[in-house]
Design a protein around this motif. Structure first.
Motif, PDB file in Angstrom:
ATOM      1  N   MET A   1      50.875  32.317  60.736  1.00 23.16           N
ATOM      2  CA  MET A   1      50.475  33.721  60.569  1.00 23.16           C
ATOM      3  C   MET A   1      49.453  33.863  59.452  1.00 23.16           C
ATOM      4  O   MET A   1      48.432  34.498  59.594  1.00 23.16           O
ATOM      5  CB  MET A   1      51.717  34.580  60.271  1.00 23.16           C
ATOM      6  N   SER A   2      49.714  33.206  58.310  1.00 26.51           N
ATOM      7  CA  SER A   2      48.818  33.342  57.172  1.00 26.51           C
ATOM      8  C   SER A   2      47.444  32.773  57.461  1.00 26.51           C
ATOM      9  O   SER A   2      46.448  33.220  56.909  1.00 26.51           O
ATOM     10  CB  SER A   2      49.425  32.676  55.934  1.00 26.51           C
ATOM     11  N   SER A   3      47.359  31.757  58.373  1.00 25.06           N
ATOM     12  CA  SER A   3      46.070  31.161  58.692  1.00 25.06           C
ATOM     13  C   SER A   3      45.157  32.130  59.411  1.00 25.06           C
ATOM     14  O   SER A   3      43.943  31.934  59.468  1.00 25.06           O
ATOM     15  CB  SER A   3      46.277  29.899  59.545  1.00 25.06           C
ATOM     16  N   GLU A   4      45.722  33.194  59.997  1.00 22.43           N
ATOM     17  CA  GLU A   4      44.919  34.173  60.718  1.00 22.43           C
ATOM     18  C   GLU A   4      44.343  35.237  59.787  1.00 22.43           C
ATOM     19  O   GLU A   4      43.510  36.035  60.206  1.00 22.43           O
ATOM     20  CB  GLU A   4      45.772  34.849  61.795  1.00 22.43           C
ATOM     21  N   LYS A   5      44.803  35.261  58.551  1.00 22.59           N
ATOM     22  CA  LYS A   5      44.336  36.289  57.623  1.00 22.59           C
ATOM     23  C   LYS A   5      42.927  35.978  57.147  1.00 22.59           C
ATOM     24  O   LYS A   5      42.525  34.821  57.063  1.00 22.59           O
ATOM     25  CB  LYS A   5      45.308  36.417  56.453  1.00 22.59           C
ATOM     26  N   ILE A   6      42.212  37.009  56.789  1.00 21.83           N
ATOM     27  CA  ILE A   6      40.767  36.913  56.570  1.00 21.83           C
ATOM     28  C   ILE A   6      40.411  36.155  55.290  1.00 21.83           C
ATOM     29  O   ILE A   6      39.386  35.486  55.213  1.00 21.83           O
ATOM     30  CB  ILE A   6      40.152  38.335  56.583  1.00 21.83           C
ATOM     31  N   GLY A   7      41.229  36.270  54.239  1.00 17.36           N
ATOM     32  CA  GLY A   7      40.956  35.588  52.981  1.00 17.36           C
ATOM     33  C   GLY A   7      39.819  36.237  52.201  1.00 17.36           C
ATOM     34  O   GLY A   7      39.282  37.279  52.576  1.00 17.36           O
ATOM     35  N   GLN A   8      39.445  35.610  51.087  1.00 13.40           N
ATOM     36  CA  GLN A   8      38.375  36.151  50.247  1.00 13.40           C
ATOM     37  C   GLN A   8      37.047  36.159  50.996  1.00 13.40           C
ATOM     38  O   GLN A   8      36.758  35.267  51.797  1.00 13.40           O
ATOM     39  CB  GLN A   8      38.243  35.320  48.975  1.00 13.40           C
ATOM     40  N   TYR A 132      30.738  43.171  38.605  1.00 13.99           N
ATOM     41  CA  TYR A 132      30.585  41.842  39.207  1.00 13.99           C
ATOM     42  C   TYR A 132      31.693  40.908  38.728  1.00 13.99           C
ATOM     43  O   TYR A 132      32.310  40.189  39.530  1.00 13.99           O
ATOM     44  CB  TYR A 132      29.208  41.274  38.860  1.00 13.99           C
ATOM     45  N   ARG A 133      31.959  40.910  37.435  1.00 14.39           N
ATOM     46  CA  ARG A 133      33.026  40.051  36.888  1.00 14.39           C
ATOM     47  C   ARG A 133      34.374  40.406  37.502  1.00 14.39           C
ATOM     48  O   ARG A 133      35.236  39.531  37.706  1.00 14.39           O
ATOM     49  CB  ARG A 133      33.110  40.222  35.368  1.00 14.39           C
ATOM     50  N   PHE A 134      34.579  41.687  37.792  1.00 14.51           N
ATOM     51  CA  PHE A 134      35.843  42.166  38.337  1.00 14.51           C
ATOM     52  C   PHE A 134      36.063  41.700  39.775  1.00 14.51           C
ATOM     53  O   PHE A 134      37.154  41.255  40.140  1.00 14.51           O
ATOM     54  CB  PHE A 134      35.849  43.699  38.257  1.00 14.51           C
ATOM     55  N   ILE A 135      35.010  41.793  40.591  1.00 16.15           N
ATOM     56  CA  ILE A 135      35.137  41.483  42.027  1.00 16.15           C
ATOM     57  C   ILE A 135      35.008  39.984  42.295  1.00 16.15           C
ATOM     58  O   ILE A 135      35.662  39.437  43.187  1.00 16.15           O
ATOM     59  CB  ILE A 135      34.067  42.260  42.828  1.00 16.15           C
ATOM     60  N   ASP A 136      34.158  39.308  41.522  1.00 19.60           N
ATOM     61  CA  ASP A 136      33.909  37.873  41.726  1.00 19.60           C
ATOM     62  C   ASP A 136      35.171  37.077  41.381  1.00 19.60           C
ATOM     63  O   ASP A 136      35.642  37.102  40.249  1.00 19.60           O
ATOM     64  CB  ASP A 136      32.744  37.431  40.832  1.00 19.60           C
ATOM     65  N   GLY A 137      35.731  36.407  42.373  1.00 23.25           N
ATOM     66  CA  GLY A 137      36.970  35.672  42.161  1.00 23.25           C
ATOM     67  C   GLY A 137      38.201  36.429  42.610  1.00 23.25           C
ATOM     68  O   GLY A 137      39.311  35.890  42.568  1.00 23.25           O
ATOM     69  N   TRP A 138      38.005  37.711  43.042  1.00 21.37           N
ATOM     70  CA  TRP A 138      39.135  38.470  43.595  1.00 21.37           C
ATOM     71  C   TRP A 138      38.837  38.772  45.062  1.00 21.37           C
ATOM     72  O   TRP A 138      39.135  37.974  45.930  1.00 21.37           O
ATOM     73  CB  TRP A 138      39.385  39.737  42.778  1.00 21.37           C
ATOM     74  N   ILE A 236      47.267  47.091  44.670  1.00 18.41           N
ATOM     75  CA  ILE A 236      46.233  46.657  45.606  1.00 18.41           C
ATOM     76  C   ILE A 236      46.329  45.156  45.840  1.00 18.41           C
ATOM     77  O   ILE A 236      46.155  44.677  46.972  1.00 18.41           O
ATOM     78  CB  ILE A 236      44.833  47.050  45.091  1.00 18.41           C
ATOM     79  N   CYS A 237      46.631  44.400  44.787  1.00 19.75           N
ATOM     80  CA  CYS A 237      46.794  42.949  44.924  1.00 19.75           C
ATOM     81  C   CYS A 237      47.828  42.608  45.988  1.00 19.75           C
ATOM     82  O   CYS A 237      47.624  41.706  46.816  1.00 19.75           O
ATOM     83  CB  CYS A 237      47.210  42.321  43.599  1.00 19.75           C
ATOM     84  N   ARG A 238      48.946  43.335  45.969  1.00 14.02           N
ATOM     85  CA  ARG A 238      50.008  43.042  46.920  1.00 14.02           C
ATOM     86  C   ARG A 238      49.576  43.327  48.350  1.00 14.02           C
ATOM     87  O   ARG A 238      49.913  42.581  49.281  1.00 14.02           O
ATOM     88  CB  ARG A 238      51.269  43.825  46.557  1.00 14.02           C
ATOM     89  N   VAL A 239      48.809  44.409  48.548  1.00 15.83           N
ATOM     90  CA  VAL A 239      48.320  44.735  49.892  1.00 15.83           C
ATOM     91  C   VAL A 239      47.320  43.680  50.364  1.00 15.83           C
ATOM     92  O   VAL A 239      47.368  43.225  51.519  1.00 15.83           O
ATOM     93  CB  VAL A 239      47.676  46.136  49.909  1.00 15.83           C
ATOM     94  N   LEU A 240      46.417  43.265  49.486  1.00 15.45           N
ATOM     95  CA  LEU A 240      45.428  42.253  49.867  1.00 15.45           C
ATOM     96  C   LEU A 240      46.097  40.914  50.175  1.00 15.45           C
ATOM     97  O   LEU A 240      45.636  40.171  51.051  1.00 15.45           O
ATOM     98  CB  LEU A 240      44.391  42.084  48.763  1.00 15.45           C
ATOM     99  N   ASP A 241      47.165  40.603  49.470  1.00 14.51           N
ATOM    100  CA  ASP A 241      47.917  39.378  49.754  1.00 14.51           C
ATOM    101  C   ASP A 241      48.581  39.484  51.122  1.00 14.51           C
ATOM    102  O   ASP A 241      48.452  38.596  51.977  1.00 14.51           O
ATOM    103  CB  ASP A 241      48.965  39.168  48.662  1.00 14.51           C
ATOM    104  N   ILE A 246      44.691  37.188  50.530  1.00  9.78           N
ATOM    105  CA  ILE A 246      44.075  36.957  49.217  1.00  9.78           C
ATOM    106  C   ILE A 246      45.207  36.890  48.199  1.00  9.78           C
ATOM    107  O   ILE A 246      45.929  37.860  48.014  1.00  9.78           O
ATOM    108  CB  ILE A 246      43.090  38.080  48.860  1.00  9.78           C
ATOM    109  N   PRO A 247      45.407  35.746  47.553  1.00 12.81           N
ATOM    110  CA  PRO A 247      46.576  35.579  46.684  1.00 12.81           C
ATOM    111  C   PRO A 247      46.645  36.652  45.605  1.00 12.81           C
ATOM    112  O   PRO A 247      45.636  36.997  44.983  1.00 12.81           O
ATOM    113  CB  PRO A 247      46.371  34.191  46.073  1.00 12.81           C
ATOM    114  N   ALA A 248      47.844  37.177  45.414  1.00 13.24           N
ATOM    115  CA  ALA A 248      48.040  38.194  44.374  1.00 13.24           C
ATOM    116  C   ALA A 248      47.733  37.641  42.998  1.00 13.24           C
ATOM    117  O   ALA A 248      47.506  38.396  42.053  1.00 13.24           O
ATOM    118  CB  ALA A 248      49.470  38.724  44.429  1.00 13.24           C
ATOM    119  N   ALA A 249      47.717  36.310  42.870  1.00 16.03           N
ATOM    120  CA  ALA A 249      47.411  35.682  41.586  1.00 16.03           C
ATOM    121  C   ALA A 249      45.914  35.614  41.312  1.00 16.03           C
ATOM    122  O   ALA A 249      45.496  35.152  40.249  1.00 16.03           O
ATOM    123  CB  ALA A 249      47.995  34.271  41.538  1.00 16.03           C
ATOM    124  N   SER A 250      45.077  36.046  42.275  1.00 19.99           N
ATOM    125  CA  SER A 250      43.634  36.056  42.037  1.00 19.99           C
ATOM    126  C   SER A 250      43.327  36.919  40.820  1.00 19.99           C
ATOM    127  O   SER A 250      44.076  37.836  40.481  1.00 19.99           O
ATOM    128  CB  SER A 250      42.899  36.609  43.261  1.00 19.99           C
TER     129      SER A 250
END
Length: 304
Positions: A1-8, A132-138, A236-241, A246-250
């Motif tokens: 299931m997780s492999s179907e998710k879009i990711g970063q 940019y710093r905020f979005i880059d890597g998340w 938002i992290c939890r929803v994106l995960d 997208i890992p909540a730890a991003s």
């Protein structure tokens, strides 16, 4: 299931796909904002001090009871209507203390009338680097999108927002209105006791020396960085995960250990921002650059 998710995302277009995927599914708990007299909107532009002012506001209104740091996400206790559907959030849920407070990145014209408004404005080039710093890597895979490619996302102003220049001109026009507290971000940081007093006065919160000291301490960069998990868009992290993989730890922390400097901006981006300022802001305000405009706004509040 997780492999179907879009990711970063790896492109600006991919960012839109990520947010589209995050918005899929049922939202049984969502209720949109319903205005109440006395509501306060903290509505700085993206990366211009919104989180700092949310924290200042929340500690002020809870200060008589010793303040509140029990929340998991500052935007749970000072909620953000433009992300409420995404989060399946009830915007009218009871808040920890009065007055009610809400986050926004909107200009005045798209907010409810006869409320109270708190805005910190910031140099556009600094907001670009910080955004940019905020979005880059998340949302975006780190380094996949260059600063030169980031301009369309910067211009979007975040969920529910508008472009930087529309926002700035809207609130500049209201800089002397009694229902609006318009400050520069730098002034609010360097004259924090005065900013706290001004915010308390706007919100009709009784300010004691003890409450002022508490708010001062809990709005330092050091304190907020120590508690950065409360200021990292955890909901938002939890929803994106869950929805996108997208890992909540991003890295989504809004409280960096050091501030963002416009010196990091590529020359082509700086020139593009300068051109937009000359086209849109200077004719409306008479100010040739942000420093000139900031000096006028700072002078309204004095030396603090």
């Amino acid at each position: 299931m997780s492999s179907e998710k879009i990711g970063q995302a790896r492109t600006i277009e991919g960012f839109g796909e990520v947010m589209g995927a995050a918005s899929q599914g049922e939202r049984p708990n969502h209720r949109p904002y319903e205005p109440q007299t006395g509501d306060t909107f903290i509505t700085s532009w993206a990366k211009s001090g919104t989180t700092l002012m949310q924290q200042m506001f929340h500690q002020l209104r809870t200060g008589a009871d010793g303040g509140d740091m029990q929340f998991d996400d500052i935007s749970r206790v000072v909620p953000w209507d433009d992300t409420a559907y995404l989060l399946d959030f009830d915007m009218n849920s009871e808040q920890p203390a009065a007055p009610r407070g809400f986050k926004s990145h909107r200009e005045y014209e798209r907010l409810p009338r006869r409320m109270r408004y708190v805005v910190t404005v910031r140099d556009p080039k600094e907001t670009f680097v910080s955004f940019y710093r905020f979005i880059d890597g998340w949302h975006l895979e780190r380094g996949a999108v260059s600063m030169e490619e980031f301009m369309p996302l910067w211009m979007s102003g975040g969920p529910g927002g508008c472009d930087y220049f529309t926002h700035l001109l809207s609130w500049y026009d209201r800089r002397r209105e009694p229902d609006s507290l318009v400050m520069t971000y730098r002034w609010a940081v360097t004259h924090k006791p005065a900013a706290i007093r001004a915010l308390a006065q706007l919100c009709e919160i009784e300010l004691t020396p003890e409450i002022e000291a508490l708010v001062m301490q809990r709005t330092t960069r050091e304190f907020m960085h120590e508690h950065k998990d409360k200021f990292d868009d955890g909901m938002i992290c939890r929803v994106l995960d869950e929805k996108c993989g997208i890992p909540a730890a991003s890295d989504s922390s809004k409280v960096q250990s050091s501030g963002s400097s416009a010196d990091a901006l590529p020359g082509s981006v700086a020139q593009a921002i300068d051109a937009l300022w000359s086209e849109r802001v200077e004719p409306a305000t008479g100010h040739a650059d942000f420093a000139s405009l900031a000096a006028e706004v700072d002078a309204i509040h004095g030396a603090g």
